[in-house]
Design an enzyme around this catalytic site. Structure first.
Site, PDB file in Angstrom:
ATOM      1  N   ASN A   9       0.853  -1.189   0.000  1.00  0.00           N
ATOM      2  CA  ASN A   9       0.000   0.000   0.000  1.00  0.00           C
ATOM      3  C   ASN A   9       0.896   1.248   0.000  1.00  0.00           C
ATOM      4  O   ASN A   9       1.517   1.562   1.006  1.00  0.00           O
ATOM      5  CB  ASN A   9      -0.885  -0.044   1.266  1.00  0.00           C
ATOM      6  CG  ASN A   9      -1.687   1.226   1.469  1.00  0.00           C
ATOM      7  OD1 ASN A   9      -1.811   2.053   0.565  1.00  0.00           O
ATOM      8  ND2 ASN A   9      -2.240   1.380   2.672  1.00  0.00           N
ATOM      9  N   LYS A  11      -0.044   4.280  -0.208  1.00  0.00           N
ATOM     10  CA  LYS A  11      -0.711   5.461   0.387  1.00  0.00           C
ATOM     11  C   LYS A  11      -0.542   6.661  -0.552  1.00  0.00           C
ATOM     12  O   LYS A  11      -0.542   6.476  -1.761  1.00  0.00           O
ATOM     13  CB  LYS A  11      -0.164   5.721   1.798  1.00  0.00           C
ATOM     14  CG  LYS A  11      -0.196   4.452   2.645  1.00  0.00           C
ATOM     15  CD  LYS A  11       0.034   4.676   4.094  1.00  0.00           C
ATOM     16  CE  LYS A  11      -0.044   3.340   4.820  1.00  0.00           C
ATOM     17  NZ  LYS A  11       0.015   3.454   6.257  1.00  0.00           N
ATOM     18  N   HIS A  94      -9.500   1.122   5.223  1.00  0.00           N
ATOM     19  CA  HIS A  94      -8.183   1.311   5.863  1.00  0.00           C
ATOM     20  C   HIS A  94      -8.362   2.251   7.051  1.00  0.00           C
ATOM     21  O   HIS A  94      -9.164   3.184   7.000  1.00  0.00           O
ATOM     22  CB  HIS A  94      -7.177   1.883   4.857  1.00  0.00           C
ATOM     23  CG  HIS A  94      -5.781   1.900   5.393  1.00  0.00           C
ATOM     24  ND1 HIS A  94      -5.329   2.872   6.254  1.00  0.00           N
ATOM     25  CD2 HIS A  94      -4.751   1.033   5.232  1.00  0.00           C
ATOM     26  CE1 HIS A  94      -4.078   2.603   6.593  1.00  0.00           C
ATOM     27  NE2 HIS A  94      -3.701   1.490   5.982  1.00  0.00           N
ATOM     28  N   GLU A  96      -6.743   4.681   8.079  1.00  0.00           N
ATOM     29  CA  GLU A  96      -6.571   6.117   7.778  1.00  0.00           C
ATOM     30  C   GLU A  96      -7.833   6.684   7.136  1.00  0.00           C
ATOM     31  O   GLU A  96      -8.191   7.839   7.357  1.00  0.00           O
ATOM     32  CB  GLU A  96      -5.329   6.310   6.876  1.00  0.00           C
ATOM     33  CG  GLU A  96      -4.050   6.120   7.678  1.00  0.00           C
ATOM     34  CD  GLU A  96      -2.875   5.557   6.892  1.00  0.00           C
ATOM     35  OE1 GLU A  96      -2.893   5.591   5.654  1.00  0.00           O
ATOM     36  OE2 GLU A  96      -1.922   5.074   7.539  1.00  0.00           O
ATOM     37  N   GLU A 166      -4.968  -4.967  10.914  1.00  0.00           N
ATOM     38  CA  GLU A 166      -3.950  -3.931  11.076  1.00  0.00           C
ATOM     39  C   GLU A 166      -4.171  -3.184  12.389  1.00  0.00           C
ATOM     40  O   GLU A 166      -4.996  -2.261  12.453  1.00  0.00           O
ATOM     41  CB  GLU A 166      -4.029  -2.928   9.918  1.00  0.00           C
ATOM     42  CG  GLU A 166      -3.776  -3.538   8.554  1.00  0.00           C
ATOM     43  CD  GLU A 166      -3.227  -2.500   7.575  1.00  0.00           C
ATOM     44  OE1 GLU A 166      -2.155  -2.723   7.034  1.00  0.00           O
ATOM     45  OE2 GLU A 166      -3.871  -1.454   7.382  1.00  0.00           O
ATOM     46  N   GLY A 172       2.791   2.408  10.635  1.00  0.00           N
ATOM     47  CA  GLY A 172       3.707   3.523  10.406  1.00  0.00           C
ATOM     48  C   GLY A 172       4.451   3.963  11.658  1.00  0.00           C
ATOM     49  O   GLY A 172       5.081   5.018  11.671  1.00  0.00           O
ATOM     50  N   SER A 212       3.810  -1.946  10.098  1.00  0.00           N
ATOM     51  CA  SER A 212       5.279  -1.934  10.199  1.00  0.00           C
ATOM     52  C   SER A 212       5.951  -3.246   9.791  1.00  0.00           C
ATOM     53  O   SER A 212       6.983  -3.622  10.355  1.00  0.00           O
ATOM     54  CB  SER A 212       5.718  -1.519  11.606  1.00  0.00           C
ATOM     55  OG  SER A 212       5.256  -0.203  11.899  1.00  0.00           O
TER      56      SER A 212
HETATM   57  P1  PGA Z   1       3.077   0.434   7.483  1.00  0.00           P
HETATM   58  O1  PGA Z   1       1.577   0.599   6.896  1.00  0.00           O
HETATM   59  O2  PGA Z   1       3.619  -0.866   6.926  1.00  0.00           O
HETATM   60  O3  PGA Z   1       3.825   1.630   6.968  1.00  0.00           O
HETATM   61  O4  PGA Z   1       2.959   0.391   8.962  1.00  0.00           O
HETATM   62  C1  PGA Z   1       0.695  -0.483   6.792  1.00  0.00           C
HETATM   63  C2  PGA Z   1      -0.654  -0.026   6.268  1.00  0.00           C
HETATM   64  O5  PGA Z   1      -1.135   1.032   6.690  1.00  0.00           O
HETATM   65  O6  PGA Z   1      -1.289  -0.705   5.435  1.00  0.00           O
END
Ligand code: PGA
Length: 254
Positions: A9, A11, A94, A96, A166, A172, A212
């Site tokens: 992803n 983003k 997601h 976010e 997640e 992140g 992460s």
């Molecule tokens: P990250 O993001 O690997 O940077 O923690 C994962 C995601 O939000 O799908």
């Protein structure tokens, strides 16, 4: 595990030039036929990436979609439009999008129904914030997210949906869930889906872990019984680390 999917992803990262550059680099690595890889760039890069990756087994996915085919929805992109350019996966819910753009379990449900109708694989994200985990309420939150997202989905279509667990506190942040925590929740999700539909359905659901994930920690996560892959943010922006994740998956499948 016989199937492991690595879904990257991106983003809101990479412009057209960055996308082409990534594609050129990733094509230099050799993939096996059985490797399951999907890249999920911003909308503006989808067609570029699709064309650049033509002839490889890397698929493309979108980060969101609208649940109608077309209409007066300024700023939105429909699954119909995604289908037209060869998108095969689409993230739904997601964290976010839930946090900053008002995504709800109800809108996730509508999007999943529409995506299934179009033959695009939804990747439904579920996960808890840190305070929910501290309160020991993570399983009840995830049950609610799953229960509402799957309302009205035909039994035969349920296994076509991929679920990504997640934990928000691990996205992140560099703070990964331990392999045990990731496995525990994935097993819970599988059990919940068995209860909601049937044991056979629960067993064949694809469940990803996200938060992460990087080459250094992927092996221990991906070898867990109930984990079928990873939804990777930061580490998927670099072709080398994405490739390493795919190689780790191939190794674990042997
Ligand atoms: P990250 O993001 O690997 O940077 O923690 C994962 C995601 O939000 O799908």
């Amino acid at each position: 595990m016989d199937r492991i999917l690595i879904a990257g992803n991106w983003k809101m990262n990479k412009d057209a030039k960055g996308t082409i550059d990534f594609a050129k680099k990733i094509k230099k690595y050799s993939f096996n036929e059985g490797d399951e890889v999907c890249l999920i760039p911003p909308f503006t890069d989808l067609k570029i990436l699709k064309d650049e990756l033509d002839g490889t087994n890397i698929k493309i996915g979108a980060q969101n979609c609208h649940f109608e085919d077309n209409g007066a929805y300024t700023g939105e992109i429909s699954s119909e439009m995604l289908k037209e350019i060869g998108v095969e996966f689409c993230i739904v819910g997601h964290s976010e999008r839930r946090e900053y753009f008002g995504e709800t379990d109800k809108s996730c449900n509508k999007k999943i129904i529409k995506l299934l109708e179009k033959g695009i694989t939804p990747i439904l994200c579920v996960g808890e914030k840190e305070d929910i985990r501290e309160a020991g309420a993570e399983q009840s939150l995830i049950s609610k997210q799953l229960g509402e997202a799957f309302i009205g989905i035909k039994q035969a279509d349920v296994p076509k949906v991929i679920i990504a667990y997640e934990p928000i506190w691990a996205i992140g942040t560099g703070k990964t869930a331990t392999p045990e925590q990731a496995q525990e929740m994935s097993a819970f999700i599988r059990g919940f889906m068995s209860g909601l539909f049937s044991e056979a359905i629960g067993e064949c659901m694809m469940i990803l872990y996200g938060g992460s994930v990087k080459p250094e920690n992927a092996r221990d996560i991906l070898r867990q019984r109930d984990i079928n892959g990873a939804l990777v943010g930061g580490a998927s922006l670099d072709p080398k680390s994405l490739y390493e994740l795919v190689k780790i998956s191939a190794d674990l499948k042997k």
